[in-house]
Design a protein around this motif. Structure first.
Motif, PDB file in Angstrom:
ATOM      1  N   PHE A 119       0.840  -1.210   0.000  1.00  0.00           N
ATOM      2  CA  PHE A 119       0.000   0.000   0.000  1.00  0.00           C
ATOM      3  C   PHE A 119       0.870   1.253   0.000  1.00  0.00           C
ATOM      4  O   PHE A 119       0.578   2.218  -0.716  1.00  0.00           O
ATOM      5  CB  PHE A 119      -0.920  -0.002   1.230  1.00  0.00           C
ATOM      6  N   ARG A 120       1.947   1.265   0.788  1.00  0.00           N
ATOM      7  CA  ARG A 120       2.794   2.451   0.849  1.00  0.00           C
ATOM      8  C   ARG A 120       3.554   2.660  -0.462  1.00  0.00           C
ATOM      9  O   ARG A 120       3.761   3.806  -0.890  1.00  0.00           O
ATOM     10  CB  ARG A 120       3.756   2.358   2.039  1.00  0.00           C
ATOM     11  N   MET A 121       3.959   1.565  -1.113  1.00  0.00           N
ATOM     12  CA  MET A 121       4.630   1.707  -2.410  1.00  0.00           C
ATOM     13  C   MET A 121       3.662   2.232  -3.466  1.00  0.00           C
ATOM     14  O   MET A 121       4.018   3.099  -4.273  1.00  0.00           O
ATOM     15  CB  MET A 121       5.240   0.373  -2.838  1.00  0.00           C
ATOM     16  N   VAL A 122       2.437   1.733  -3.443  1.00  0.00           N
ATOM     17  CA  VAL A 122       1.429   2.232  -4.382  1.00  0.00           C
ATOM     18  C   VAL A 122       1.132   3.696  -4.101  1.00  0.00           C
ATOM     19  O   VAL A 122       0.976   4.505  -5.029  1.00  0.00           O
ATOM     20  CB  VAL A 122       0.141   1.379  -4.300  1.00  0.00           C
ATOM     21  N   GLU A 123       1.095   4.086  -2.834  1.00  0.00           N
ATOM     22  CA  GLU A 123       0.847   5.487  -2.483  1.00  0.00           C
ATOM     23  C   GLU A 123       1.924   6.388  -3.086  1.00  0.00           C
ATOM     24  O   GLU A 123       1.621   7.452  -3.632  1.00  0.00           O
ATOM     25  CB  GLU A 123       0.815   5.645  -0.966  1.00  0.00           C
ATOM     26  N   ARG A 124       3.183   5.948  -3.001  1.00  0.00           N
ATOM     27  CA  ARG A 124       4.272   6.756  -3.542  1.00  0.00           C
ATOM     28  C   ARG A 124       4.270   6.770  -5.062  1.00  0.00           C
ATOM     29  O   ARG A 124       4.589   7.785  -5.678  1.00  0.00           O
ATOM     30  CB  ARG A 124       5.610   6.218  -3.026  1.00  0.00           C
ATOM     31  N   GLY A 125       3.907   5.645  -5.675  1.00  0.00           N
ATOM     32  CA  GLY A 125       3.983   5.562  -7.128  1.00  0.00           C
ATOM     33  C   GLY A 125       2.756   6.055  -7.857  1.00  0.00           C
ATOM     34  O   GLY A 125       2.859   6.612  -8.965  1.00  0.00           O
ATOM     35  N   LEU A 169      -3.039   6.490  -3.299  1.00  0.00           N
ATOM     36  CA  LEU A 169      -4.018   5.506  -2.839  1.00  0.00           C
ATOM     37  C   LEU A 169      -5.433   5.989  -3.105  1.00  0.00           C
ATOM     38  O   LEU A 169      -5.720   7.182  -3.019  1.00  0.00           O
ATOM     39  CB  LEU A 169      -3.851   5.245  -1.339  1.00  0.00           C
ATOM     40  N   PRO A 170      -6.356   5.068  -3.419  1.00  0.00           N
ATOM     41  CA  PRO A 170      -7.760   5.471  -3.580  1.00  0.00           C
ATOM     42  C   PRO A 170      -8.352   5.915  -2.255  1.00  0.00           C
ATOM     43  O   PRO A 170      -7.829   5.576  -1.183  1.00  0.00           O
ATOM     44  CB  PRO A 170      -8.424   4.184  -4.093  1.00  0.00           C
ATOM     45  N   ASP A 171      -9.423   6.670  -2.309  1.00  0.00           N
ATOM     46  CA  ASP A 171     -10.043   7.187  -1.087  1.00  0.00           C
ATOM     47  C   ASP A 171     -10.509   6.074  -0.154  1.00  0.00           C
ATOM     48  O   ASP A 171     -10.561   6.259   1.063  1.00  0.00           O
ATOM     49  CB  ASP A 171     -11.238   8.084  -1.444  1.00  0.00           C
ATOM     50  N   ASP A 172     -10.846   4.925  -0.731  1.00  0.00           N
ATOM     51  CA  ASP A 172     -11.359   3.820   0.082  1.00  0.00           C
ATOM     52  C   ASP A 172     -10.258   2.827   0.454  1.00  0.00           C
ATOM     53  O   ASP A 172     -10.521   1.647   0.680  1.00  0.00           O
ATOM     54  CB  ASP A 172     -12.499   3.098  -0.633  1.00  0.00           C
ATOM     55  N   TRP A 173      -9.017   3.306   0.566  1.00  0.00           N
ATOM     56  CA  TRP A 173      -7.902   2.401   0.838  1.00  0.00           C
ATOM     57  C   TRP A 173      -8.087   1.665   2.158  1.00  0.00           C
ATOM     58  O   TRP A 173      -7.725   0.481   2.284  1.00  0.00           O
ATOM     59  CB  TRP A 173      -6.567   3.159   0.836  1.00  0.00           C
ATOM     60  N   HIS A 174      -8.660   2.351   3.157  1.00  0.00           N
ATOM     61  CA  HIS A 174      -8.825   1.710   4.467  1.00  0.00           C
ATOM     62  C   HIS A 174      -9.746   0.500   4.369  1.00  0.00           C
ATOM     63  O   HIS A 174      -9.449  -0.565   4.934  1.00  0.00           O
ATOM     64  CB  HIS A 174      -9.374   2.720   5.479  1.00  0.00           C
ATOM     65  N   ALA A 175     -10.858   0.641   3.652  1.00  0.00           N
ATOM     66  CA  ALA A 175     -11.782  -0.482   3.481  1.00  0.00           C
ATOM     67  C   ALA A 175     -11.115  -1.616   2.712  1.00  0.00           C
ATOM     68  O   ALA A 175     -11.307  -2.800   3.037  1.00  0.00           O
ATOM     69  CB  ALA A 175     -13.046  -0.019   2.759  1.00  0.00           C
TER      70      ALA A 175
END
Length: 271
Positions: free
Chosen positions: A107-113, A116-122
């Motif tokens: 998730f953190r790598m996707v966030e940097r690249g 993250l989508p708004d619903d990442w927590h779900a």
């Protein structure tokens, strides 16, 4: 583009089990903390998603094509594909959130690249109860099944030396929760991280020891190294000890390695 992340080992400084829920899960109050070491992941752009695993515990992953890292990649937009390399340094079924930590690193790598989508927590919670906390990899209080998070305002344990020890016995989570006696022993205390940790408990220690008696041996061995706190993490079998100085932690690690060369251990500091 190549991205790298550490999947930080998760520990539960306190874990209070309050009740069994009608949906079969348990109502929890837990204090998550993270060690500054763990599995290592790298990702590079590829024609399709591909996962390569290696490291001491890679052979313990049941299906590298359908594990939590692959499912995290499927859940998140990240371009055409990623080739992910996973150096599996944390033991499996060990109370350290190893798979969840790996997913959190994705998730953190996707966030940097890509962001993250708004619903990442779900999306994270759907992968596992520890995954949202592992995405943050910062101290936080988890309630509900552990997915409802509140970050801790006063992190007075940042940089605290920590020693992780595992007897190399996997302990699946389900049987430990099933062995819990159902007694609510009270709410998790409030305060700083240190205050909560010292006044808290892990309600899964006793049921875990009933399944894996070696947990008691590890706790006893850690207790002899004079930490200010020694406790089991999660549902076991890994236990942790916190020390006032790095020198004391390193001396403890040396003593454990000498007296119990069969144990796995990792040294580090709390984030």
């Amino acid at each position: 583009m190549t991205l790298s992340e550490t999947a930080y080992a998760k520990i539960n400084l306190a874990l209070h089990v309050r009740r069994r829920r009608e949906d079969g899960y348990h109502e929890l109050e837990t204090l998550f903390a993270f060690v500054d070491d763990g599995d290592r992941l790298t990702a590079s752009v590829a024609d399709r998603d591909h996962l390569t695993t290696h490291g001491e515990f890679a052979g313990k992953i049941d299906d590298p094509f359908d594990n939590i890292v692959a499912r995290a990649l499927t859940a998140l937009p990240h371009g055409k594909g990623w080739a992910v390399d996973l150096d599996k340094r944390l033991p499996v079924a060990a109370g350290l959130g190893g798979g969840s930590a790996d997913a959190g690193a994705v998730f953190r790598m996707v966030e940097r690249g890509h962001g993250l989508p708004d619903d990442w927590h779900a999306k994270a919670a759907k992968l596992g109860a520890d995954v949202p906390a592992c995405v943050l990899s910062r101290p936080c209080i988890g309630t509900g099944t552990g997915t409802d998070l509140e970050e801790v305002a006063e992190n007075d344990l940042a940089g605290c030396p920590v020693l992780l020890v595992n007897p190399r016995v996997p302990v699946p989570t389900g049987p430990v929760f099933k062995a819990w006696d159902g007694e609510d022993r009270g709410a998790m205390p409030t305060g700083s991280l240190r205050e909560i940790a010292l006044a808290g408990r892990n309600d899964l220690e006793v049921p875990a020891i009933s399944i894996c008696p070696q947990v008691a041996d590890v706790l006893a061995a850690l207790g002899r190294t004079d930490p200010f706190l020694a406790r089991m993490s999660g549902s076991g079998a890994t236990c942790f000890a916190l020390y006032e100085s790095r020198e004391a932690m390193l001396a403890a690690a040396e003593a454990i390695a000498r007296d119990h060369p069969e144990y796995w251990q990792m040294t580090g500091a709390l984030r």
